[in-house]
Design an enzyme around this catalytic site. Structure first.
Site, PDB file in Angstrom:
ATOM      1  CG  HIS A 141      -7.991  -0.384   2.279  1.00  0.00           C
ATOM      2  ND1 HIS A 141      -8.347  -0.853   3.307  1.00  0.00           N
ATOM      3  CD2 HIS A 141      -6.931  -1.236   1.751  1.00  0.00           C
ATOM      4  CE1 HIS A 141      -7.971  -2.004   3.378  1.00  0.00           C
ATOM      5  NE2 HIS A 141      -6.951  -2.261   2.939  1.00  0.00           N
TER       6      HIS A 141
ATOM      7  CG  HIS B  21      -1.999  -1.026   1.139  1.00  0.00           C
ATOM      8  ND1 HIS B  21      -2.472  -1.504  -0.189  1.00  0.00           N
ATOM      9  CD2 HIS B  21      -2.973  -1.444   2.059  1.00  0.00           C
ATOM     10  CE1 HIS B  21      -3.342  -2.349   0.292  1.00  0.00           C
ATOM     11  NE2 HIS B  21      -3.880  -2.270   1.615  1.00  0.00           N
TER      12      HIS B  21
ATOM     13  CG  ASP C 232      -6.001 -10.232   2.189  1.00  0.00           C
ATOM     14  OD1 ASP C 232      -6.289  -9.299   1.508  1.00  0.00           O
ATOM     15  OD2 ASP C 232      -4.849 -10.088   2.952  1.00  0.00           O
TER      16      ASP C 232
ATOM     17  CD  GLU D  10      -8.231  -3.600  -0.490  1.00  0.00           C
ATOM     18  OE1 GLU D  10      -6.958  -3.263  -0.659  1.00  0.00           O
ATOM     19  OE2 GLU D  10      -8.325  -4.430   0.300  1.00  0.00           O
TER      20      GLU D  10
END
Length: 372
Positions: free
Chosen positions: A199, A126, A271, A337
């Site tokens: 996010h 990120h 994830d 996302e």
């Protein structure tokens, strides 16, 4: 600073009432170095409110109506700026320069290797230590008939290890049909890599319980398997016959604990990035939906991006007390996302994330709420 637009809003079958869509600005504190932080409230004619800060482009509050018309906040976060400064797992953040992970915290571009910060095990996550979520953005209220906020940030050449001066512009627009449109554009003076995303962690119960009862659909026949450090293996795997099949809506909790699936085991749940079923390249498509049966809230996500990372709050552990004193336990919020795939700079077969001088990075994502 305050602007508003008078509009007509139908409140019921028989009653028409005039309300005002508006944007307002309030001080929200300051950073340790003295930089002033503001927060903007966008409100549409139906009463939806979205609060956005110039710090990190954070979405701190986002109200949506349930089946009875009751508005509640449906995103995780903190009541004040201090929470975001002390510890935040990217609640509501604009993420860049590169959303998601880059394997080994390095990539090669035009024969040169660029080394980045290892801030997620051996990998880069990120944007680094001070990514786009931790800087002050220049803001401009839109006055062209839309209720929106334009944010601009110039990331300097070499910032967090990335090449090129990257001029980034984000536009948030709140529409009268309860949709938040997010447009991302960027230009550079040197070849670089870019992957921007939003996010926000959603919980359509209004934060009353975990998200395991939410019914999710993801418009994708394939997903991106990862290794034990959550870096893609390079394969794009079919979801059919696996717990990753969300082509028809199902409860998040249905397969999230199935550790007989190695991908669930390495991710600690979901994830992963799903490879969206796209039509024409760069066209806006339905990426995902989420429905919460108790409240009746329904969210649709549209995007021009090729992928969406579905993250189920696996790393929330009850140590964070968020808005209104709510403790955020494991799987208390989920993220959609929209993005290019993780580790794309190091994956030859993935859609490119390279941006060169003279080109414009341009993507769009829409989050739309209704009830049923």
């Amino acid at each position: 600073m305050y602007a508003s637009i008078a509009c007509q809003s139908k409140k019921s079958e028989d009653t028409m009432e005039t309300t005002k869509a508006s944007i307002s600005k309030q001080p929200w504190g300051e950073l340790p170095d003295g930089q002033k932080v503001d927060i903007y409230t966008l409100k549409n004619i139906k009463g939806m409110e979205v609060k956005i800060s110039n710090y990190g482009g954070l979405i701190t509050h986002w109200t949506a109506p349930d089946k009875n018309g009751k508005f509640e906040d449906v995103v995780l976060g903190y009541d004040s700026l201090s929470g975001y400064l002390e510890s935040s797992p990217f609640f509501g953040a604009l993420v860049g320069r590169y959303g998601n992970r880059i394997g080994g915290a390095k990539f090669k571009l035009d024969g040169k290797t660029y080394n980045l910060l290892q801030n997620n095990g051996p990998n880069h996550l990120h944007g680094g230590k001070i990514g786009f979520d931790k800087v002050i953005w220049k803001t401009e209220e839109l006055t062209d008939g839309r209720i929106g906020l334009k944010l601009n940030y110039v990331s300097k050449d070499g910032e967090e290890g990335y090449p090129g001066n990257l001029n980034t512009e984000i536009i948030y627009v709140l529409t009268d049909d309860n949709a938040l449109e997010i447009t991302y554009t960027a230009t550079t003076d040197k070849p670089t890599v870019v992957n921007l995303t939003q996010h926000s962690y959603f919980n359509l119960t209004g934060g009353k319980t975990d998200h395991l009862g939410h019914e999710v659909m993801i418009n994708a026949d394939r997903f991106v398997p990862v290794d034990k450090t959550l870096i893609p293996t390079g394969e794009l795997k079919a979801v059919k016959g696996t717990v990753f099949d969300f082509t028809t809506p199902k409860a998040i909790g249905k397969g999230i604990n199935d550790t007989t699936d190695i991908q669930i085991k390495v991710g600690g749940g979901y994830d992963h990035c799903w490879v969206l079923n796209q039509g024409k390249k760069d066209s806006l498509v339905l990426a995902a939906t989420a429905y919460e049966p108790t409240s009746g809230r329904f969210m649709e996500v549209f995007t021009t991006e090729p992928g969406v990372q579905f993250y189920t709050g696996n790393f929330l552990d009850g140590k964070i007390t968020g808005k209104n004193g709510v403790v955020y336990k494991k799987r208390y919020g989920f993220c959609f996302e929209t993005e290019h795939f993780p580790d794309s700079p190091n994956q030859v077969g993935f859609p490119t994330v390279v941006l060169r001088p003279g080109e414009t990075y341009n993507t769009k994502t829409i989050f739309k709420f209704s009830s049923k």
